[in-house]
Write a protein that holds these residues in place. Structure first.
Motif, PDB file in Angstrom:
ATOM      1  N   LEU A 146     -82.469   0.528 -22.509  1.00  0.00           N
ATOM      2  CA  LEU A 146     -81.577   1.673 -22.326  1.00  0.00           C
ATOM      3  C   LEU A 146     -82.267   2.977 -22.714  1.00  0.00           C
ATOM      4  O   LEU A 146     -82.062   4.013 -22.066  1.00  0.00           O
ATOM      5  CB  LEU A 146     -80.306   1.482 -23.148  1.00  0.00           C
ATOM      6  CG  LEU A 146     -79.289   2.630 -23.084  1.00  0.00           C
ATOM      7  CD1 LEU A 146     -78.788   2.823 -21.653  1.00  0.00           C
ATOM      8  CD2 LEU A 146     -78.124   2.375 -24.023  1.00  0.00           C
ATOM      9  N   MET A 176     -72.503   2.160 -24.382  1.00  0.00           N
ATOM     10  CA  MET A 176     -72.835   2.478 -22.998  1.00  0.00           C
ATOM     11  C   MET A 176     -71.864   3.517 -22.423  1.00  0.00           C
ATOM     12  O   MET A 176     -72.222   4.316 -21.562  1.00  0.00           O
ATOM     13  CB  MET A 176     -72.796   1.211 -22.139  1.00  0.00           C
ATOM     14  CG  MET A 176     -73.818   0.154 -22.513  1.00  0.00           C
ATOM     15  SD  MET A 176     -75.508   0.698 -22.202  1.00  0.00           S
ATOM     16  CE  MET A 176     -76.400  -0.839 -22.476  1.00  0.00           C
ATOM     17  N   VAL A 183     -68.427   1.297 -16.940  1.00  0.00           N
ATOM     18  CA  VAL A 183     -69.145   0.174 -17.537  1.00  0.00           C
ATOM     19  C   VAL A 183     -68.354  -1.101 -17.260  1.00  0.00           C
ATOM     20  O   VAL A 183     -67.169  -1.187 -17.573  1.00  0.00           O
ATOM     21  CB  VAL A 183     -69.333   0.361 -19.054  1.00  0.00           C
ATOM     22  CG1 VAL A 183     -70.035  -0.857 -19.656  1.00  0.00           C
ATOM     23  CG2 VAL A 183     -70.121   1.628 -19.346  1.00  0.00           C
ATOM     24  N   CYS A 202     -73.710  -0.552 -15.470  1.00  0.00           N
ATOM     25  CA  CYS A 202     -73.367   0.807 -15.904  1.00  0.00           C
ATOM     26  C   CYS A 202     -73.629   1.766 -14.744  1.00  0.00           C
ATOM     27  O   CYS A 202     -74.780   1.909 -14.307  1.00  0.00           O
ATOM     28  CB  CYS A 202     -74.196   1.206 -17.117  1.00  0.00           C
ATOM     29  SG  CYS A 202     -74.109   0.037 -18.491  1.00  0.00           S
ATOM     30  N   TYR A 205     -74.511   7.590 -14.306  1.00  0.00           N
ATOM     31  CA  TYR A 205     -75.153   8.082 -15.533  1.00  0.00           C
ATOM     32  C   TYR A 205     -74.747   9.533 -15.774  1.00  0.00           C
ATOM     33  O   TYR A 205     -74.929  10.401 -14.920  1.00  0.00           O
ATOM     34  CB  TYR A 205     -76.667   7.970 -15.383  1.00  0.00           C
ATOM     35  CG  TYR A 205     -77.445   8.444 -16.583  1.00  0.00           C
ATOM     36  CD1 TYR A 205     -77.227   7.907 -17.846  1.00  0.00           C
ATOM     37  CD2 TYR A 205     -78.433   9.415 -16.445  1.00  0.00           C
ATOM     38  CE1 TYR A 205     -77.950   8.325 -18.950  1.00  0.00           C
ATOM     39  CE2 TYR A 205     -79.173   9.839 -17.542  1.00  0.00           C
ATOM     40  CZ  TYR A 205     -78.924   9.298 -18.789  1.00  0.00           C
ATOM     41  OH  TYR A 205     -79.657   9.726 -19.876  1.00  0.00           O
TER      42      TYR A 205
END
Length: 308
Positions: A146, A176, A183, A202, A205
């Motif tokens: 991540l 997340m 998510v 996920c 962003y």
């Protein structure tokens, strides 16, 4: 994938060989994509596959992005792993550490200093059988992936990673949630139901404004995400400090017509014809550097003998 009794039992194992995939895990990514369609976006151009060896996910990515002969030349796939990988069409392989800043710089260089659209990780530790320990190590691996993804993903990008569902997995979902708008916990049908394995998908962003992720070997995970906690003016507050826990939606991927990964199939081909004899299939790709390589060399030289 080598020859074993799985060749007779697991149809995903056999289908992977028949379709030229290096591992049955290819179907996990395919079934995830059937549900979320993250590889069907025509604007998808730059992709990173972390912990990629032996390369089945990279094969899926290559076939998806370059299935059209008119695919644009600016589409790039970078696969990263500490182990060596045999070449894959349209894939640039890096034998590197995903936690090292030089790896990030190398990927950005390959992308022409442009951000990635999609980052995935199918990595997992060598399990010990101690579930609490395995879950902890797996979460540390996810956080390492991540961190690199946070530095290289463009806004609106997607991150997919393998997880082990356990007692504290909802804390990971919450963390997340600070970086992505959506998510989801997903379980492909090709993933055995007896396994704690699942995948966290996920999407979109969307990091907090003003937060600048930066890989540094001398900083901890907490220091990396410092100031990432939305709605807080304190730079000392992060996702690991009194984080409210969330439960991500759970989704099963793969239709009921798909093969059952926990079922045993004997004496029948993929069309269900029990009269067709089965032949053993060779591995798609021999291991490049197996852990037993030294033992095989010693055995050939007659230096590996059983003590009497």
């Amino acid at each position: 994938m080598g020859k074993s009794s799985k060749d007779k039992r697991d149809l995903y194992y056999r289908k992977a060989k028949e379709q030229g995939y290096r591992a049955r895990s290819a179907f996990k990514l395919l079934q995830l994509n059937d549900e979320f369609h993250f590889l069907d976006d025509p604007s998808l151009k730059r992709v990173v596959d972390l912990c990629a060896a032996p390369g089945s996910w990279s094969q899926v990515l290559s076939r998806k992005l370059f299935q059209d002969e008119r695919a644009t030349a600016d589409r790039k796939i970078v696969a990263v792993d500490l182990q060596t990988m045999s070449p894959i069409d349209h894939v640039t392989t890096l034998q590197a550490d995903i936690t090292h800043p030089r790896t990030l710089a190398r990927i950005l260089e390959l992308f022409g200093d442009q951000k990635a659209d999609f980052v995935c990780s199918d990595g997992a530790p060598d399990v010990t059988g101690l579930h609490d320990l395995d879950e902890y190590v797996q979460q540390q691996l996810i956080m390492s992936a991540l961190q690199l993804a946070a530095c290289i993903l463009k806004p609106g990008g997607t991150f997919v990673a393998k997880i082990f569902r356990g007692r504290d997995i909802d804390m990971l979902y919450s963390q997340m949630g600070y970086l992505f708008d959506r998510v989801t916990c997903a379980k492909p049908r090709s993933s055995r139901g007896t396994s704690l394995e699942a995948f966290i998908v996920c999407q979109q962003y969307n990091p907090p404004s003003g937060w600048q992720p930066r890989l540094d070997l001398d900083q901890s995970v907490q220091e990396f995400f410092q100031g990432c906690f939305r709605g807080s003016d304190s730079p000392d507050v992060g996702p690991w400090h009194e984080t409210p826990r969330d439960i991500a939606p759970f989704m099963a991927c793969g239709s009921l017509d798909s093969f059952d990964s926990d079922a045993t199939y004997h004496g029948q081909d993929l069309q269900g014809d029990s009269d067709v004899p089965r032949r053993s299939l060779d591995p798609v790709q021999q291991p490049t550097n197996p852990p037993y390589k030294q033992a095989l060399e010693l055995k050939r030289k007659g230096k590996l003998t059983r003590a009497v």
